[in-house]
Design a protein around this motif. Structure first.
Motif, mmCIF file in Angstrom:
data_model
loop_
_atom_site.group_PDB
_atom_site.id
_atom_site.type_symbol
_atom_site.label_atom_id
_atom_site.label_comp_id
_atom_site.label_asym_id
_atom_site.label_seq_id
_atom_site.Cartn_x
_atom_site.Cartn_y
_atom_site.Cartn_z
ATOM 1 N N THR A 170 26.076 1.413 49.545
ATOM 2 C CA THR A 170 26.154 0.881 48.185
ATOM 3 C C THR A 170 27.384 1.394 47.463
ATOM 4 O O THR A 170 28.064 0.650 46.749
ATOM 5 C CB THR A 170 24.881 1.263 47.408
ATOM 6 N N LEU A 171 27.711 2.654 47.650
ATOM 7 C CA LEU A 171 28.856 3.249 46.985
ATOM 8 C C LEU A 171 30.188 2.823 47.595
ATOM 9 O O LEU A 171 31.171 2.592 46.872
ATOM 10 C CB LEU A 171 28.752 4.777 47.031
ATOM 11 N N LEU A 172 30.251 2.705 48.918
ATOM 12 C CA LEU A 172 31.533 2.588 49.609
ATOM 13 C C LEU A 172 31.838 1.215 50.178
ATOM 14 O O LEU A 172 32.990 0.960 50.557
ATOM 15 C CB LEU A 172 31.622 3.648 50.716
ATOM 16 N N GLU A 173 30.857 0.325 50.270
ATOM 17 C CA GLU A 173 31.139 -1.044 50.714
ATOM 18 C C GLU A 173 31.666 -1.858 49.531
ATOM 19 O O GLU A 173 30.951 -2.028 48.531
ATOM 20 C CB GLU A 173 29.898 -1.709 51.295
ATOM 21 N N PRO A 174 32.881 -2.376 49.598
ATOM 22 C CA PRO A 174 33.452 -3.078 48.437
ATOM 23 C C PRO A 174 32.685 -4.326 48.035
ATOM 24 O O PRO A 174 32.801 -4.775 46.888
ATOM 25 C CB PRO A 174 34.878 -3.418 48.889
ATOM 26 N N GLN A 175 31.899 -4.897 48.934
ATOM 27 C CA GLN A 175 31.124 -6.093 48.593
ATOM 28 C C GLN A 175 29.852 -5.770 47.813
ATOM 29 O O GLN A 175 29.195 -6.674 47.296
ATOM 30 C CB GLN A 175 30.760 -6.856 49.867
#
Length: 590
Positions: A496-501
């Motif tokens: 959730t924090l690191l996936e840009p989508q």
């Protein structure tokens, strides 16, 4: 007859208040006023100390932070088990129930209901024996500075109390949009408390906005439609049990937030869903823990709302006492499953399908007439005439955006390690520093091919939608970068924090906007010369340019786009432009 029963229970609450009106120091301003008023924060400070003094073997009053205006953030740690520290609770395998009031400080039912339920539980008048099988953490007011912005009509569409606090903090943050980005000092303090105690269930006490109807409370729980598939059974069991308890006590609960699909139009029906992780019920399922959103109905009077919130808290104490040990075991099993998500498809959000089912919703007769003030259709309700609304509900919920998790994890470059590392620590996410440089590491990079940066500030951020995809590439990685493994219990939170989508990623909240800003360029007259040199040197490029002029009218009409066509092919072009700095890796770096 439900309505007479509700009235009887409200009168009973008033009787409790009268009986304890002289029972200082454990009664509240709300009780002594017949639940017409609510106290200021100095009452919370005094009651916290008084409960500890009266029940020294069962209550600890703690400060877990300070607000921007310098007020202490108070919590009561309560248990008859003898476990009054996080270590003692963990060592004994006791479930921890965290109940918070006043995240929106005008919606303050939870504070007064919580103190009443807590006193009754300690007196064994409610939830008998429940405190022997769990630890309760009660945060009477989360948004304390907002609570002290006290006044009449801070909630104009709410009946009572006479005065109340404000929705947002002194820094104008809405804490119920802050669980992931964690900007507010109050949220940072709460996350540290959560990391310390690891509550099995986090209960968020609110009051609705919206229309007038007969239903008096909404109970929403996750995981039910989201998160670990097996753990969802426990979330559903909790929701069903609390709704059954409330129904038996005369309430009219619903299991979705009763907001119309079209504002102010009851005939438009409802849509259920899964909150995004900026909200509590969207956040805790990412940690493989339960969250419950309790929303009493704003148009019920304050005594009624406090009674319903009190009954909800008592039900929760009983349910956790009965099932908490089993649910905690299941939560730890979900932790273990989360550690195996590498390489698997993971949902970043959830959506309701177009499937509609008809429900009977308890409303009132209403009219919709054109207003000479607003010029719009306005709804007016007649609360003397109950009516059943036959409306549609969309509650067939499925995964929305899905992404294959990296095989090993993410790499945060050294330039961003300090601030990203602090965010990860706040969420209790494991990571480690990479001590030696990596030459031509095989990784995945995400380059945006389209970015839409909001012109409107949202919670102090310029949000961005960066569209692109992950592709294999070799990159240099300097010492001091961070490796964030996917093989950890909070794997979904990591993504959730690191996936840009992800709609609540660090990218989406504008934390990486610099990556999507062009900082270096060449003058147009230089680009003209560069273009002619490239055309003369490369017939294939000349043919491509000619074809693009013929096929793309927008390109053909844009001098800037035409010159950039050549600038991108020049050695001076910034290859990091639109490159998201965080990388994915299939192999854990040494």
């Amino acid at each position: 007859m439900i309505r007479p029963l509700c009235l009887a229970l409200t009168l009973a609450l008033g009787a409790i208040a009268s009986a304890h009106a002289t029972d200082a120091p454990l009664s509240t301003v709300a009780e002594r006023s017949g639940f017409l008023k609510t106290g200021r924060y100095d009452e919370v400070i005094a009651l916290c100390a008084a409960f500890q003094k009266t029940y020294p073997d069962a209550v600890r009053c703690i400060d877990f932070g300070r607000t921007p205006e310098g007020r202490p953030m108070k919590a009561l740690i309560v248990s008859r088990s003898g476990a009054l520290t996080a270590k003692q609770a963990s060592d004994r395998g006791l479930p921890v129930l965290l109940i918070q009031g006043g995240i929106h400080a005008g919606e303050i039912d939870g504070k007064d209901a919580g103190f009443l339920a807590l006193r009754e539980a300690l007196e064994s008048k409610a939830a008998k024996g429940a405190l022997e099988k769990q630890v309760l953490i009660f945060v009477p007011v989360f948004n304390i500075d907002g609570h002290e912005r006290f006044g009449k009509w801070n909630r104009p569409n709410q009946r009572g109390p006479e005065e109340m606090g404000w929705r947002t903090t002194a820094q104008n943050y809405n804490l119920n949009r802050d669980y992931v980005k964690a900007d507010a000092p109050e949220m940072q303090a709460m996350l540290r408390l959560v990391n310390q105690w690891d509550p099995l269930a986090y209960i968020d006490l609110h009051v609705t906005d919206g229309a007038k109807f007969q239903h008096d409370v909404a109970i929403q729980v996750e995981p039910v439609n989201s998160g670990d598939p097996e753990f969802r059974r426990d979330g559903l069991a909790l929701r069903s049990a609390v709704i059954a308890d409330l129904s038996a006590q005369g309430s009219r609960p619903v299991a979705f937030y009763p907001s119309f699909n079209v504002g102010d139009d009851p005939s438009s029906g409802f849509t259920d869903g899964v909150a995004t992780p900026r909200f509590s019920t969207g956040y805790f399922q990412l940690r493989n823990r339960m969250a419950m959103l309790v929303e009493t109905h704003s148009w019920k009077d304050y005594p009624t709302r406090v009674r319903i919130t009190h009954n909800t808290i008592v039900s929760l104490l009983n349910q956790v006492a009965t099932h908490g040990a089993s649910w905690l075991k299941d939560a730890h099993a979900a932790d273990a499953r989360a550690m195996t998500l590498g390489g698997k498809n993971v949902a970043l959000d959830y959506v309701a399908s177009d499937k509609v089912r008809d429900i009977d919703f308890l409303g009132y007769e209403y009219t919709r007439t054109l207003s000479d003030i607003s010029g719009a259709l306005m709804t007016r309700y007649d609360e003397s005439k109950p009516q059943v609304w036959h409306v549609g509900l969309r509650d067939d919920i499925h995964p929305g955006t899905q992404v294959i998790a990296p095989e090993a994890g993410y790499i945060v470059p050294a330039a961003h390690a300090a601030w990203v590392g602090e965010k990860l620590r706040l969420h209790g996410i494991s990571f480690r520093a990479i001590t030696a440089s990596l030459h031509k590491a095989d990784v995945e990079t995400y380059r945006a091919n389209k970015t839409d940066i909001s012109g409107q500030s949202v919670e102090g951020h310029q949000r961005v939608n960066a569209q692109g995809s992950w592709k294999p590439e070799q990159r240099e990685i300097g010492a001091g970068a961070l490796f964030v493994p996917i093989a950890q219990a909070k794997a979904r939170l990591v993504m959730t924090l690191l996936e840009p989508q992800s709609g609540d990623s660090l990218v989406a909240w504008g934390e990486f906007n610099n990556a999507f800003e062009q900082k270096e360029y060449m003058e147009d007259y230089v680009a003209e010369d560069v273009a002619r040199e490239q055309l003369a040197a490369d017939p294939a490029l000349a043919a491509e340019f000619k074809q693009k002029l013929a096929s793309d009218p927008g390109f053909a009409k844009s001098p800037a786009a035409r010159l950039q066509f050549f600038a991108r092919r020049h050695s001076s072009w910034d290859e990091r432009y639109n490159l998201y700095p965080v990388l994915r890796t299939a192999t854990a770096p040494r």
